[in-house]
Design a protein around this motif. Structure first.
Motif, PDB file in Angstrom:
ATOM      1  N   ALA A 172      21.322   2.370   1.767  1.00 41.19           N
ATOM      2  CA  ALA A 172      21.291   0.820   0.661  1.00 41.19           C
ATOM      3  C   ALA A 172      20.202   1.084   1.508  1.00 41.19           C
ATOM      4  CB  ALA A 172      22.628   0.459   0.530  1.00 41.19           C
ATOM      5  N   GLY A 173      19.277  -0.075   1.650  1.00 44.45           N
ATOM      6  CA  GLY A 173      18.050  -0.052   1.316  1.00 44.45           C
ATOM      7  C   GLY A 173      17.574  -2.021   0.505  1.00 44.45           C
ATOM      8  N   LEU A 174      16.359  -2.303   1.137  1.00 41.84           N
ATOM      9  CA  LEU A 174      15.509  -3.581   0.403  1.00 41.84           C
ATOM     10  C   LEU A 174      14.533  -3.205   0.859  1.00 41.84           C
ATOM     11  CD1 LEU A 174      16.942  -6.361  -0.316  1.00 41.84           C
ATOM     12  CD2 LEU A 174      16.027  -6.851   1.443  1.00 41.84           C
ATOM     13  N   ASP A 175      13.861  -3.673  -1.004  1.00 42.67           N
ATOM     14  CA  ASP A 175      12.166  -3.796  -0.731  1.00 42.67           C
ATOM     15  C   ASP A 175      12.998  -5.612  -0.553  1.00 42.67           C
ATOM     16  OD1 ASP A 175      12.059  -1.642  -0.877  1.00 42.67           O
ATOM     17  OD2 ASP A 175      11.069  -1.381  -2.675  1.00 42.67           O
ATOM     18  N   ILE A 176      11.269  -6.397  -0.393  1.00 41.99           N
ATOM     19  CA  ILE A 176      10.908  -7.508  -0.150  1.00 41.99           C
ATOM     20  C   ILE A 176       9.173  -7.859  -0.484  1.00 41.99           C
ATOM     21  CG2 ILE A 176      10.596  -9.233   0.769  1.00 41.99           C
ATOM     22  CD1 ILE A 176      13.035  -8.304   2.490  1.00 41.99           C
ATOM     23  N   ILE A 208       9.329  -2.968   3.001  1.00 34.96           N
ATOM     24  CA  ILE A 208      11.126  -2.064   2.961  1.00 34.96           C
ATOM     25  C   ILE A 208      11.241  -1.878   4.635  1.00 34.96           C
ATOM     26  CG2 ILE A 208       9.795  -0.154   1.171  1.00 34.96           C
ATOM     27  CD1 ILE A 208       8.895   1.287   3.101  1.00 34.96           C
ATOM     28  N   LEU A 209      12.583  -1.996   3.490  1.00 34.69           N
ATOM     29  CA  LEU A 209      13.788  -1.468   5.185  1.00 34.69           C
ATOM     30  C   LEU A 209      14.980  -0.571   4.588  1.00 34.69           C
ATOM     31  CD1 LEU A 209      14.501  -5.979   5.793  1.00 34.69           C
ATOM     32  CD2 LEU A 209      13.186  -4.870   6.614  1.00 34.69           C
ATOM     33  N   VAL A 210      15.226  -0.303   5.475  1.00 31.51           N
ATOM     34  CA  VAL A 210      16.045   1.048   5.657  1.00 31.51           C
ATOM     35  C   VAL A 210      15.517   2.014   4.310  1.00 31.51           C
ATOM     36  CG1 VAL A 210      18.600   2.255   5.771  1.00 31.51           C
ATOM     37  CG2 VAL A 210      18.101   0.055   6.245  1.00 31.51           C
ATOM     38  N   PRO A 211      14.590   2.491   4.243  1.00 33.17           N
ATOM     39  CA  PRO A 211      13.835   3.435   3.261  1.00 33.17           C
ATOM     40  C   PRO A 211      14.749   4.478   2.202  1.00 33.17           C
ATOM     41  CG  PRO A 211      12.121   3.756   4.594  1.00 33.17           C
ATOM     42  CD  PRO A 211      13.024   2.985   5.249  1.00 33.17           C
ATOM     43  N   ASP A 212      14.662   4.853   0.867  1.00 34.31           N
ATOM     44  CA  ASP A 212      15.277   5.337   0.643  1.00 34.31           C
ATOM     45  C   ASP A 212      14.227   6.893  -0.365  1.00 34.31           C
ATOM     46  OD1 ASP A 212      16.532   7.747  -0.228  1.00 34.31           O
ATOM     47  OD2 ASP A 212      17.785   6.276  -1.733  1.00 34.31           O
ATOM     48  N   PHE A 213      13.895   7.811  -0.186  1.00 36.34           N
ATOM     49  CA  PHE A 213      13.261   8.343  -1.001  1.00 36.34           C
ATOM     50  C   PHE A 213      13.366   9.308  -1.581  1.00 36.34           C
ATOM     51  CE2 PHE A 213      10.075   6.300   1.545  1.00 36.34           C
ATOM     52  CZ  PHE A 213       9.467   4.812   1.291  1.00 36.34           C
ATOM     53  N   ASN A 238       4.191  10.525  -2.960  1.00 37.88           N
ATOM     54  CA  ASN A 238       5.143  10.167  -3.816  1.00 37.88           C
ATOM     55  C   ASN A 238       5.718   9.200  -3.869  1.00 37.88           C
ATOM     56  OD1 ASN A 238       4.387  12.741  -5.665  1.00 37.88           O
ATOM     57  ND2 ASN A 238       5.914  13.749  -4.519  1.00 37.88           N
ATOM     58  N   ARG A 239       5.590   8.685  -2.680  1.00 41.60           N
ATOM     59  CA  ARG A 239       6.675   7.423  -2.475  1.00 41.60           C
ATOM     60  C   ARG A 239       5.966   6.399  -2.965  1.00 41.60           C
ATOM     61  NH1 ARG A 239       6.403   8.969   3.615  1.00 41.60           N
ATOM     62  NH2 ARG A 239       4.815   9.361   3.744  1.00 41.60           N
ATOM     63  N   PRO A 240       6.681   5.800  -3.062  1.00 46.79           N
ATOM     64  CA  PRO A 240       6.099   3.642  -4.412  1.00 46.79           C
ATOM     65  C   PRO A 240       5.446   3.475  -3.075  1.00 46.79           C
ATOM     66  CG  PRO A 240       8.608   4.702  -5.583  1.00 46.79           C
ATOM     67  CD  PRO A 240       8.478   5.422  -4.278  1.00 46.79           C
ATOM     68  N   PHE A 241       6.332   3.425  -2.206  1.00 45.98           N
ATOM     69  CA  PHE A 241       5.512   1.528  -1.419  1.00 45.98           C
ATOM     70  C   PHE A 241       4.343   2.013  -0.551  1.00 45.98           C
ATOM     71  CE2 PHE A 241       4.349  -0.133   2.687  1.00 45.98           C
ATOM     72  CZ  PHE A 241       4.814  -0.837   2.874  1.00 45.98           C
ATOM     73  N   PHE A 242       3.913   3.418  -1.576  1.00 53.13           N
ATOM     74  CA  PHE A 242       2.245   4.101  -0.195  1.00 53.13           C
ATOM     75  C   PHE A 242       1.374   4.522  -1.347  1.00 53.13           C
ATOM     76  CE2 PHE A 242       5.065   4.913   3.000  1.00 53.13           C
ATOM     77  CZ  PHE A 242       4.465   4.180   3.925  1.00 53.13           C
ATOM     78  N   THR A 243       1.582   4.278  -2.469  1.00 51.01           N
ATOM     79  CA  THR A 243       0.955   4.413  -3.636  1.00 51.01           C
ATOM     80  C   THR A 243       1.084   2.933  -4.562  1.00 51.01           C
ATOM     81  OG1 THR A 243       3.147   4.944  -5.358  1.00 51.01           O
ATOM     82  CG2 THR A 243       2.234   6.926  -4.177  1.00 51.01           C
ATOM     83  N   GLU A 244       1.820   2.103  -4.710  1.00 49.05           N
ATOM     84  CA  GLU A 244       1.761   1.163  -5.327  1.00 49.05           C
ATOM     85  C   GLU A 244       0.650   0.129  -5.100  1.00 49.05           C
ATOM     86  OE1 GLU A 244       5.292  -0.344  -5.718  1.00 49.05           O
ATOM     87  OE2 GLU A 244       5.647   0.896  -6.873  1.00 49.05           O
TER      88      GLU A 244
END
Length: 797
Positions: free
Chosen positions: A256-260, A273-278, A300-306
């Motif tokens: 479980a995790g959270l994007d803010i 991103i806290l406790v990321p899940d890829f 392919n990880r959204p945080f590093f592409t968006e």
């Protein structure tokens, strides 16, 4: 150097002597009533809004006005939350409108309407929002060099098919845009309509293809005044469940995790991103890598592409370094062996802040922290194990300042920093970049200066610089480029670079038709010369003459042909894997021919045969890529891709011993099969299939010892088996449902396996059987992401 700076100064002066072409403008109308986004445009306020019309063809017949039976009308409204766009797209043959249902951000075979918005009106970057005639959304951040479709905004759209064509209605919240905080907004704006069956694109403000830059040729949006935008604060909690099984055992994992996402103001955004899940990201394409360099992997990880366009400036940021393989290998004694070496490092958290001031200064800051990681070492003598640190707690930083000016020019500063806890290697890299264009976008002068500093047991530094001048408009265009990279230039802690310690010069000239001719819709021919010289020895490491022809027929089939001649004997300074050594590469000639059939047809076919012939007896590389695809209907399609390469008498390093560096003459084959399928239940719910089987071998025949001269002499005493046989299998079957804006539930079944051996097996069916028998791993997972808007929650209480 003073002469170079004088040229730049003259160029700056020249920037101010050109004037802009006339731009269309439209005023947005302020509203207080509620707009229901349903594709019907029933609200009376729409009747009094200004109309953007008189679209002009962008391609293929640039500048031709749209016909009356394809008339297009667009209107814009706004309130404190969003802008609203209504588009009426007339079509005299509405039953022929293409409307394939695809995944989000996939265009497919469908008519589309799009809006491009530049909140700073600086001619540098667009926020683009597309809607297909099937109701599928696509969105991207666009610069002149790149459309980044990994960026996903939260916005609403609906379409209606009518007896006169189709209608699009869009609501784009201000949270999906970036703009300055001024009372009166002036935005860059353009609309585009694509009529797929005719392979034609039209824009509202004309985009002249004689000019290389597209974004500065937008129209103007005015009328948005005194808006009081809501707080931009979004939470995206997620939870995932994984069940994994292989020959070793099985297990269940819950994450479980959270994007803010927080809007610091209308221009700057914080993402964390806290406790990321890829776990459900696309698999990496494993290969048999016999090159002297690491395999460069896609992110392919959204945080590093968006929305990472700022952080990618200067090419110093390779995000796969963060959470990639450990940076060190532990030291072992003769009785020890490494029994567990981690394939990756866990990411603890990451944050990025990016935006742009109303003066055009873009600021980006990215920080990520990875955890301390251990390998397990077993001592065969004492029969005990120990752990050794292979990656300490590590902090990664990227800092960017990017000043835009004159609508299409910029100067940037970039810094990347990698700090590892303890006595491990640290790195710092800085770059100064400039990109200068004339106001008419006829000429472009760009370049950089980059400096790297590595702190380890023996500190060292290096630099890279380049200068490029390009004519970017008209039928005839050209480029002159020069580059110098020092021996110790190293950006590989947070970036990626393969070749250093050389200087080069390149010249490119091209001719293109700007409007369809009697034979072609598009046509372009390029000529290029390139020379690279190694700094220390003065030997040539690369030299080529290249011709490339690209064309689209009147039937909209695409053709591409290339001929590359390496007329000089060159030397490879990397294959020996030892400082100061190099190996001879003979003269060679290479060519390929590419064909892509018209994408509007239900059955399409792509193919590219290729070959390289060396000036060395029996040494040749050849192969073919072929990909048929069949679209059964607007919901269902299947595609297959076959990629085959054969290398006869290839030369490569395999070992080193007391006699020196050992090379081999070997035969290689590479076979890759990709199978994809898509079934769309509707425009928010799809089932996707991706399967990949890869097989490659290297069969060594003769052995040689590398001489100091770079040439090889026979080695008849070497007998170690260094053959390679590698198989890789991946299979993904997924179901995805976007059940609410920004909210998704996805199910994924995945299995994969790899087999590595030094026994060459040339029977394909036997290889396939072996990989399935080699500890096939099965994973079943479900993941839920839910988008929460702070303002919606606040208004409920």
């Amino acid at each position: 150097m003073p002469k170079i700076y004088a040229v730049i100064l003259i160029f700056f002066v020249f920037l101010n002597f050109n004037s802009y072409a006339q731009k269309k403008s439209i005023r947005a109308k302020s509203i207080t009533e509620n707009i229901i986004v349903d594709g019907k445009i029933n609200e009376s306020i729409w009747k009094s809004a200004d109309i953007a019309t008189d679209f002009v063809m962008f391609e293929p017949d640039n500048g031709r006005p749209i016909s009356q039976d394809k008339k297009t009308e667009v209107k814009i409204l706004y309130d404190n939350d969003a802008i609203y766009i209504a588009a009426l797209l007339y079509d005299n043959e509405p039953d022929k409108i293409q409307k394939e249902i695809t995944n989000r951000d996939v265009f497919g075979v469908s008519d589309t309407f799009s809006v491009s918005i530049n909140g700073f009106n600086d001619g540098q970057q667009d926020f683009r929002f597309f809607v297909s005639a099937a109701g599928v959304q696509m969105d991207c951040l666009a610069t002149e060099d790149l459309e980044d479709f990994s960026w996903d905004a939260i916005w609403d759209s609906e379409i209606t098919l009518t007896d006169f064509g189709w209608v699009v209605e869009m609501k784009i919240p201000y949270a999906a845009l970036r703009f300055s905080k001024t009372e009166k907004q002036t935005w860059g704006l353009n609309f585009m309509r694509e009529i797929k069956r005719d392979v034609q694109k039209y824009t509202w403000n004309r985009v002249d293809t004689k000019i290389g830059a597209v974004i500065p040729q937008a129209g103007i949006l005015e009328g948005i005044e005194n808006i009081n935008t809501p707080t931009r604060l979004f939470f995206i909690p997620y939870s995932s469940l994984y069940y994994q099984k292989n020959d070793i055992g099985s297990g269940t994992t819950i994450k479980a995790g959270l994007d803010i996402k927080y809007g610091i103001n209308d221009s700057f955004t914080l993402d964390a991103i806290l406790v990321p899940d890829f776990g459900q990201t696309k698999f990496d394409n494993a290969i048999l890598n016999l090159e002297p360099f690491e395999q460069q992997l896609e992110e392919n990880r959204p945080f590093f592409t968006e929305g990472t366009d700022l952080f990618n400036k200067g090419g110093l940021f390779y995000s796969r370094r963060i959470g990639g393989i450990p940076s060190t290998e532990p030291e072992t004694t003769p009785t020890e062996e490494i029994t567990n070496y981690p394939s990756s490092v866990d990411l603890l958290n990451a944050v990025k802040i990016s935006g742009r001031t109303e003066k055009g200064l873009g600021i980006g800051f990215l920080n990520a922290v990875t955890e301390k990681t251990y390998a397990t070492i077993w001592d065969n003598e004492t029969e005990t194990s120990r752990k050794a640190v292979v990656e300490p707690l590590t902090n990664y930083n990227v800092l960017v300042f990017d000043q835009r000016f004159n609508q299409n020019s910029s100067v940037s500063f970039v810094n990347t920093n990698t700090t590892r806890n303890g006595s491990f290697r640290d790195a710092n890299v800085s770059a100064l970049l400039f990109d200068l264009n004339t106001k008419e976008n006829n000429y472009n002068l760009y370049g950089d200066f980059k400096y790297s500093q590595i702190n380890t047991l023996e500190d060292y530094s290096g630099y890279k610089t380049s200068l490029n001048f390009e004519k970017t408009s008209g039928r005839y265009r050209y480029l002159f480029s020069g580059k110098y990279i020092s021996e110790n230039y190293d950006i590989n802690d947070l970036g990626i670079i393969f070749y250093t310690n050389y200087h080069s010069a390149l010249a490119n000239a091209s001719y293109r038709i700007l409007n369809p001719s009697s034979f072609f819709n598009t046509f372009k021919v390029e000529q290029e010369l390139n020379m690279e010289v190694q700094n220390t020895t003065g030997k040539t490491q690369e030299a080529w003459y290249k011709t490339v022809i690209k064309a689209t027929s009147l039937s909209n089939h695409y053709f591409e042909f290339a001929l590359v001649v390496n007329p000089l004997e060159t030397f490879d300074f990397y294959e020996p894997l030892e400082y100061g050594k190099y190996v001879f590469i003979p003269k060679r000639i290479a060519s390929y021919f590419g064909f892509e059939s018209n994408r509007n047809h239900a059955f399409t076919f792509d193919t590219t045969p290729f070959f390289t012939k060396f000036n060395q007896e029996g040494r040749i590389t050849y192969g073919i890529y072929a990909s048929p695809k069949y679209r059964f209907n607007d919901k269902f399609s299947l595609a297959y891709a076959f990629d085959y390469t054969r290398e006869k008498n290839d030369i490569g390093r395999i070992d080193s011993n007391e006699t020196g560096i050992i090379f081999t003459e070997r035969n290689r084959e590479i076979v890759q099969n990709n199978f994809t399928g898509k079934y769309a239940l509707n425009n928010k719910m799809t089932i996707n299939l991706t399967a990949r089987y890869y097989w490659s071998y290297a069969d060594n025949a003769k052995f040689f010892t590398l001489q100091d001269s770079g040439y090889l002499t026979p080695n008849n005493d070497y007998s170690v088996n260094k053959n390679r046989n590698f198989n890789s299998w991946n299979f993904d079957l997924s179901y995805s449902w976007w059940f609410a804006p920004g909210s998704e539930i996805s199910f994924l079944y995945r299995n994969y396996a790899e087999e590595r051996t030094n026994v060459v097996e040339k029977n394909l069916s036997t290889n396939l059987k072996n990989v399935f028998n080699n500890n096939l791993t099965n994973i079943l997972s479900v993941s839920v992401r839910y988008f929460i808007d702070y303002n919606v929650v606040k208004n409920k209480f």
